[in-house]
Scaffold this motif. Structure first.
Motif, short mmCIF file in Angstrom:
data_model
loop_
_atom_site.label_atom_id
_atom_site.label_comp_id
_atom_site.label_asym_id
_atom_site.label_seq_id
_atom_site.Cartn_x
_atom_site.Cartn_y
_atom_site.Cartn_z
N ASP A 25 0.85 -1.21 0.00
CA ASP A 25 0.00 0.00 0.00
C ASP A 25 0.88 1.25 0.00
OD1 ASP A 25 -2.26 -1.48 0.10
OD2 ASP A 25 -2.78 -1.03 2.19
N LEU A 26 1.84 1.25 0.90
CA LEU A 26 2.72 2.42 1.01
C LEU A 26 3.46 2.66 -0.31
CD1 LEU A 26 4.12 4.68 2.61
CD2 LEU A 26 5.77 2.98 3.44
N ALA A 27 3.90 1.57 -0.92
CA ALA A 27 4.62 1.72 -2.19
C ALA A 27 3.74 2.40 -3.24
CB ALA A 27 5.11 0.35 -2.67
N GLN A 28 2.42 2.08 -3.24
CA GLN A 28 1.53 2.74 -4.22
C GLN A 28 1.32 4.21 -3.87
OE1 GLN A 28 1.56 0.72 -6.64
NE2 GLN A 28 2.31 -0.64 -5.04
N TRP A 29 1.25 4.51 -2.55
CA TRP A 29 1.12 5.91 -2.14
C TRP A 29 2.32 6.70 -2.63
CZ3 TRP A 29 -2.24 9.24 0.18
CH2 TRP A 29 -3.49 8.70 0.51
N ILE A 30 3.49 6.09 -2.56
CA ILE A 30 4.71 6.79 -3.02
C ILE A 30 4.67 6.92 -4.55
CG2 ILE A 30 7.22 6.62 -3.18
CD1 ILE A 30 7.06 5.11 -0.42
N ALA A 31 4.27 5.85 -5.23
CA ALA A 31 4.25 5.88 -6.70
C ALA A 31 3.36 7.02 -7.21
CB ALA A 31 3.78 4.53 -7.24
N PHE A 32 2.28 7.27 -6.49
CA PHE A 32 1.34 8.31 -6.94
C PHE A 32 1.41 9.60 -6.10
CE2 PHE A 32 -0.62 4.50 -8.79
CZ PHE A 32 -0.83 4.95 -10.09
N ALA A 33 2.44 9.73 -5.26
CA ALA A 33 2.47 10.84 -4.29
C ALA A 33 2.27 12.23 -4.91
CB ALA A 33 3.76 10.78 -3.47
N PRO A 34 2.93 12.56 -6.02
CA PRO A 34 2.73 13.92 -6.57
C PRO A 34 1.28 14.13 -7.04
CG PRO A 34 4.66 12.89 -7.54
CD PRO A 34 3.95 11.81 -6.78
N VAL A 35 0.65 13.04 -7.54
CA VAL A 35 -0.75 13.15 -8.00
C VAL A 35 -1.67 13.32 -6.79
CG1 VAL A 35 -2.57 12.05 -9.35
CG2 VAL A 35 -0.16 11.63 -9.93
N VAL A 36 -1.39 12.56 -5.74
CA VAL A 36 -2.17 12.67 -4.50
C VAL A 36 -2.10 14.10 -3.98
CG1 VAL A 36 -2.27 11.94 -2.06
CG2 VAL A 36 -1.85 10.24 -3.85
N PHE A 37 -0.88 14.64 -3.98
CA PHE A 37 -0.67 15.99 -3.46
C PHE A 37 -1.46 17.03 -4.27
CE2 PHE A 37 1.50 20.08 -3.55
CZ PHE A 37 1.55 20.36 -2.20
N GLN A 38 -1.35 16.94 -5.60
CA GLN A 38 -2.04 17.94 -6.44
C GLN A 38 -3.56 17.78 -6.35
OE1 GLN A 38 -0.82 20.56 -7.67
NE2 GLN A 38 1.36 20.10 -7.54
N ALA A 39 -4.02 16.54 -6.19
CA ALA A 39 -5.47 16.32 -6.07
C ALA A 39 -5.98 16.94 -4.76
CB ALA A 39 -5.77 14.82 -6.11
N ALA A 40 -5.25 16.71 -3.68
CA ALA A 40 -5.67 17.25 -2.37
C ALA A 40 -5.68 18.77 -2.40
CB ALA A 40 -4.74 16.73 -1.28
N LEU A 41 -4.62 19.34 -3.03
CA LEU A 41 -4.54 20.80 -3.12
C LEU A 41 -5.71 21.35 -3.95
CD1 LEU A 41 -2.33 22.86 -2.16
CD2 LEU A 41 -1.56 22.87 -4.53
N SER A 42 -6.04 20.65 -5.04
CA SER A 42 -7.16 21.10 -5.89
C SER A 42 -8.47 21.00 -5.13
CB SER A 42 -7.24 20.26 -7.16
OG SER A 42 -6.02 20.33 -7.86
N LEU A 43 -8.67 19.89 -4.41
CA LEU A 43 -9.91 19.75 -3.62
C LEU A 43 -10.03 20.88 -2.59
CD1 LEU A 43 -9.79 15.88 -3.18
CD2 LEU A 43 -11.81 17.12 -4.00
#
Ligand SMILES: C[S@@+](CC[C@H](N)C(=O)[O-])C[C@H]1O[C@@H](n2cnc3c(N)ncnc32)[C@H](O)[C@@H]1O
Length: 364
Positions: A25-43
């Motif tokens: 799970d953590l590995a996937q969070w890292i793989a997508f971390a920049p996308v997660v960050f930009q999505a949270a910022l946009s929300l």
């Protein structure tokens, strides 16, 4: 009992505590971390989290969210679906609700300051982190122009980057200053050097706390000008001196005669050799019975592993944006530098403000 707590603190990073499922799970969070960050910022910044929060327990449908935020249907839908995966919103029947993590992203001051700093100061530059590591150069700083260090650039950064830089810096140090005042003024110091005094916030605190103390701020010209303006506004210019310095130049000595030298969130801006050079110059300048007060955020001295994590990530801002050779230190590394420069630590207080340690040093 105390020993047990201390051992627990030291053990954050000694063991691999995750199960295989948690690790993937953590590995996937890292793989997508920049996308997660930009999505949270946009929300956050497109008003979606706020609209859902305002609906309280009722929740909002996608249509209601697009109506409040004026966002296109498709864009709002993909962001909300990302928000489900990240854990910022939940969906029951057709209604979206904000989660506890969503509330922190939206309302928590520390989280907002950290996210703004990551976005406005670090995000673009971090693309070149690998190069910074290989060359020991702040290659990410090129996003803002041709500067050797972020400190020379500070007074000239684009408005949004400058605002987020200062907000990040001040958020952590400001909260610690009131706690430090009684410790610092216990022996009625007459003259304090505030090295790396920045916009003058700490110096102003001291000038307001003790009507007799004199303060000298040492910093680069851009920051010193801002400090001067702020201190003038409060009518304290008669007790403040401004000493322009580029501390990286070893030949530039510090003014003599201080009872206290104060350095807050300052030495972390420098490499190990530079820290020794700065502390040696403190040694020359300080009165025989004077004390050096160092306020730093050491990642190994935190109560919570998330605090250590935040500091370890902040180190990479120093690597990629600030100057390429400094960091939030491990206190074991840092304390050797104090010793090398001819000082000994006579007092240490952890948990000052959000994450600081204050060290009191005297000449050996
Ligand atoms: C992270 S800020 C800390 C500011 C303040 N002491 C606080 O606690 O918020 C570091 C300060 O060091 C100053 N600084 C960095 N490099 C410097 C240099 N080469 N010479 C003089 N000052 C420098 C910066 O201008 C900035 O004001």
């Amino acid at each position: 009992m105390l020993l047990l707590i201390f051992e627990f603190l030291m053990n954050f990073f000694e063991k691999d505590k995750q199960t295989a499922m948690e690790a993937i799970d953590l590995a996937q969070w890292i793989a997508f971390a920049p996308v997660v960050f930009q999505a949270a910022l946009s929300l956050r910044d497109l008003g979606i989290l706020e609209a859902i929060e305002q609906s309280k327990n009722k929740g909002l449908t996608l249509e209601e969210i697009t109506s409040v935020t004026k966002l296109p249907h498709y864009g709002a839908r993909v962001l909300l679906e990302a928000g489900l995966g990240i854990g910022l919103v939940t969906k029951l029947d057709n209604n979206y609700f904000i989660t506890k993590a969503g509330l922190f992203i939206l309302n928590d001051a520390m989280t907002r300051v950290n996210m703004d700093f990551t976005q406005d100061v670090c995000y673009e530059g971090m693309f070149t982190l690998r190069e910074s590591i290989q060359k020991a150069k702040p290659t990410g700083l090129e996003v803002f122009g041709k500067w050797k260090t972020v400190y020379e650039a500070l007074a000239h950064l684009p408005a949004q980057a400058q605002k987020s830089w200062f907000a990040f810096d001040h958020f952590y140090s400001d909260g610690s200053f009131p706690q430090v005042m009684p410790i610092l003024f216990k022996h009625k110091p007459k003259l304090i050097l505030d090295i790396g005094g920045n916009t003058g916030k700490f110096t102003l605190k001291c000038l307001n706390y003790d009507p007799e103390v004199k303060m000298t701020i040492l910093d680069l010209p851009g920051q010193l000008n801002m400090a001067k303006q702020n201190i003038e506004k409060e009518g304290h210019l008669n007790r403040a001196n401004f000493h322009e310095i580029n501390i990286l130049d070893d030949s530039q000595k510090f003014p003599k005669g201080a009872d206290i030298i104060w350095m807050s969130q300052f030495l972390d801006c420098f490499s190990e050799d530079e820290i020794v050079s700065i502390l040696k110059r403190c040694h020359e300048a300080l009165n025989e019975n004077g004390k050096v007060y160092i306020m730093e955020t050491f990642w190994d001295r935190q109560r919570f592993d998330t605090a250590a994590f935040s500091l370890q990530m902040t180190s990479l801002y120093f690597t990629n944006i600030a100057n390429g050779n400094s960091q939030m230190y491990d206190s074991a590394v840092f304390n050797k530098l104090i010793d090398k420069a001819g000082f000994k630590i006579i007092e240490e207080t952890d948990e000052v403000g959000i994450s600081h340690t204050v060290q009191v040093c005297v000449k050996k």
